[in-house]
Structures are given as structure tokens and as C-alpha cells.
Design a protein around this motif. Structure first.
Motif, short mmCIF file in Angstrom:
data_model
loop_
_atom_site.label_atom_id
_atom_site.label_comp_id
_atom_site.label_asym_id
_atom_site.label_seq_id
_atom_site.Cartn_x
_atom_site.Cartn_y
_atom_site.Cartn_z
N UNK A 220 37.66 40.43 38.77
CA UNK A 220 37.55 39.43 39.84
C UNK A 220 38.90 38.79 40.12
N UNK A 221 39.80 38.82 39.14
CA UNK A 221 41.13 38.28 39.33
C UNK A 221 41.96 39.05 40.34
N UNK A 222 41.48 40.19 40.78
CA UNK A 222 42.18 40.95 41.82
C UNK A 222 41.89 40.40 43.21
N UNK A 223 40.91 39.50 43.31
CA UNK A 223 40.61 38.86 44.60
C UNK A 223 41.73 37.90 44.98
N UNK A 224 41.95 37.73 46.26
CA UNK A 224 43.05 36.87 46.74
C UNK A 224 42.89 35.43 46.30
N UNK A 253 46.28 42.33 31.01
CA UNK A 253 45.95 41.49 32.16
C UNK A 253 47.02 41.57 33.23
N UNK A 254 48.28 41.59 32.81
CA UNK A 254 49.38 41.74 33.78
C UNK A 254 49.25 43.06 34.52
N UNK A 255 48.88 44.11 33.81
CA UNK A 255 48.68 45.40 34.45
C UNK A 255 47.51 45.42 35.41
N UNK A 256 46.50 44.63 35.12
CA UNK A 256 45.28 44.62 35.93
C UNK A 256 45.41 43.75 37.18
N UNK A 257 45.94 42.52 37.03
CA UNK A 257 45.95 41.58 38.15
C UNK A 257 47.36 41.13 38.55
N UNK A 258 48.36 41.38 37.69
CA UNK A 258 49.72 40.93 37.99
C UNK A 258 50.00 39.56 37.39
N UNK A 259 51.24 39.32 37.02
CA UNK A 259 51.63 38.04 36.42
C UNK A 259 51.41 36.88 37.38
N UNK A 260 51.40 37.15 38.67
CA UNK A 260 51.21 36.09 39.66
C UNK A 260 49.78 35.55 39.71
#
Length: 314
Positions: A220-224, A253-260
Motif C-alpha cells: 500500500x506504500x506504493x500509493x501516492x 522497504x526501500x526497494x519496494x516503495x523507495x526511501x521517499x
């Protein structure tokens, strides 16, 4: 030597006194870090908390020793509701704190309570879904996306609030991934933070069912409009510093959703029973060599500034 990075603690508690409730019964302050929880005396806060509380003055000292400039002040039902106290802290120290509002989702006056306490510095709603600490332990049939919540979510949208959700561990009644998904989808303008990086306790580290369920939540962290909070991960894993398993989960987690999309928080003071405040910071700042300086700054500072409007009103 680590590069100097400004730090925001985006998940920390101030506790004027413990006066809460959970599925075990009433929870009230005892002595030396213990609380009376139902019929039991339970260690919860560090033993240095002589009156089993954690006032804002104690947090100030902790932050200043470690160079933490700002913090987001949270609540949960077990520790008790202290909207007035947090509101006062944010008004007195607007350059240091923003606050989180807590409501009982089944209180008929819940929406009025939100409107009463909302301010530029007190601008986030926290939903503690966990069975042991939160609302599903008190109301086992409670669903975060049910029709009974429509008025609360409309108020959140009207006021432009951010939302923090603590799901508890995979398999507990609060781990309502499908409900979170539905809610996030219908509120695209609301910023959500899912706490504790999917909440993986030590006893579920090799549980394939729990890991699959956690993966669904992390995605779900991939959502805007969704970020993942990092608070208490070392403590949940019961891992001694320097916490290599935490580094592994952070890298994933960084690989999945990005550090941002990752936001650091301590969940102090409860987490200080196992780790020092400096160690909790250093799991990101010093012990995650796979992160660039820019990524570390995003996780420790910039992302919190993006999500929590109250951090930008000083």
C-alpha cells in the motif's frame, strides 16, 4: 563520523499520566514504569519514569541530547486520551511539535471532538487498530472502512487532516489490509501513514502466512498518498543493537516503495526499555550503509515535513 542530518521524530509519545483502557481493562499509572492493566501490574515505561508518566519536559531533554529538532506527538487508547495536553504542547512549542488527535470511533461526539481540537499544529488523526493496544480489542467487530466511520472520514477530509494507522501484528483483528486499501482508495487527497513498517514481531519473523500478509500491507506504500512509518521496528523484533535484521527490512522497504515513502520515528518512551534513543536513530543514520546521504535525510527529516503540515507552521 556520520554526516550531520536534521532529524524529526515522527512517532513519539508524551504522557501526562497513564489513564487508558484496552481489552484487558482499565490501564493507569503505577510506579517506576509499571502500569496497572486490568488486574495485573505490567512493566511498560522505563524504570526511570518514577511516576509512570512521560511529560513533555522529559521528551525535550531526550530530543535535545540527540539533536532531534521536531517531533509528532501521538496517543493510543492504552496510554489514554490526552488531546488537551498535546494541544497545549503544540501551542507552547509550535517550532518543535505537531500533534495527533485521538477519538473513540464509537463515541457519538467523535466528529465534534476532532473539530474541537484541530488546529494548524494539531492536524493528524491516529487510529490505533491493534487488538492488544487499540480499538479492535475493545470493539472486536470494528472495521475501519465501515459505514459507521463515514462521518469521521468526512470530517478528516473536510479539515484536510493526515491519518496515522497502527495495524498491530499480522493476524490480529486490526490488520485490516483490505479495509485500509478501500479507505485509501476513496480518500486520494488524504495522506496516510501506516505505522511500524507492517508491524513484524519476533515470533512472526519466520511465519510465511504473516509475512505474506505483511507484504500486502507494505505494498500500500506504493500509493501516492501512503507512507510507511519505521517506528519501533527494532523493539518489535527484540533485536539487540546494531540490529542487522532491521537493516535488512529497511533495505527491502526501500526497494519496494523507495526511501521517499519511509518516515522514521522512535515510539519512545516504551521503546527505551530495550534500546537507547541514539541507537534508534542510528539504525538509519549510521548502520544502513546501503542508503545514500540523500535517502537518509529523506527518511529522518524530509518525508515527515512532506506529510505532516503541522511541522511547517513555525
Amino acid at each position: 563520523m556520520h554526516e550531520e542530518i536534521p532529524i524529526i521524530d515522527a512517532h513519539v509519545h508524551v504522557i501526562p499520566t497513564v489513564r487508558g483502557r484496552n481489552r484487558f481493562g482499565k490501564v493507569v499509572s503505577g510506579r517506576c514504569g509499571c502500569v496497572n492493566c486490568g488486574a495485573e501490574l505490567v512493566p511498560m515505561l522505563p524504570t526511570t519514569c518514577v511516576d509512570s508518566n512521560y511529560p513533555v519536559e522529559s521528551l525535550f531533554e531526550l530530543m535535545d541530547r540527540s539533536g532531534v529538532k521536531q517531533a509528532v506527538l501521538l496517543q493510543n487508547p492504552t496510554l489514554g486520551t490526552c488531546n488537551e495536553y498535546i494541544g497545549d504542547c503544540t501551542q507552547r512549542y509550535p517550532d518543535r511539535f505537531c500533534g495527533v488527535i485521538q477519538i473513540d470511533p464509537r463515541d457519538p461526539l467523535a466528529t465534534e471532538t476532532i473539530r474541537q481540537f484541530v488546529s494548524p499544529q494539531h492536524h493528524t488523526l491516529k487510529m490505533e487498530m491493534s487488538f492488544d493496544w487499540g480499538w479492535t480489542g475493545l470493539y472486536p467487530d470494528f472495521r475501519i472502512d465501515s459505514a459507521e466511520m463515514d462521518g469521521i472520514w468526512q470530517t478528516v477530509a473536510d479539515e484536510g487532516l493526515e491519518v496515522i494507522i497502527d495495524p498491530g501484528p499480522p493476524g490480529n483483528l486490526g490488520y485490516q489490509v483490505e479495509g485500509f486499501d478501500a479507505l485509501i482508495s476513496r480518500m486520494p487527497s488524504t495522506r496516510f501513514v501506516l505505522a511500524h513498517l507492517g508491524y513484524l514481531p519476533a515470533d512472526q519473523l519466520s511465519d510465511t502466512v504473516a509475512l505474506k500478509r505483511r507484504q500486502s500491507l507494505l505494498e500500500l506504500g506504493q500509493r501516492d498518498n501512503v507512507w510507511l512509518g519505521l517506528s519501533a521496528v527494532p523493539t518489535l523484533l527484540e533485536e539487540s543493537y546494531p540490529c542487522p535484521e532491521v537493516a535488512r527490512l529497511l533495505r527491502e522497504a526501500v526497494g519496494l516503495v523507495g526511501a521517499e515513502k519511509l518516515i522514521w520515528g522512535s515510539d519512545a518512551p516504551v521503546t527505551l526499555n530495550l534500546h537507547t534513543y541514539q541507537q534508534l536513530i542510528d539504525t538509519v543514520r549510521c548502520d544502513s550503509d546501503f542508503l545514500s546521504a540523500t535517502q537518509k535525510r529523506r527518511i529522518l527529516h524530509d518525508n515527515a515535513k512532506t506529510v505532516f503540515r503541522g511541522l511547517n507552521n513555525q
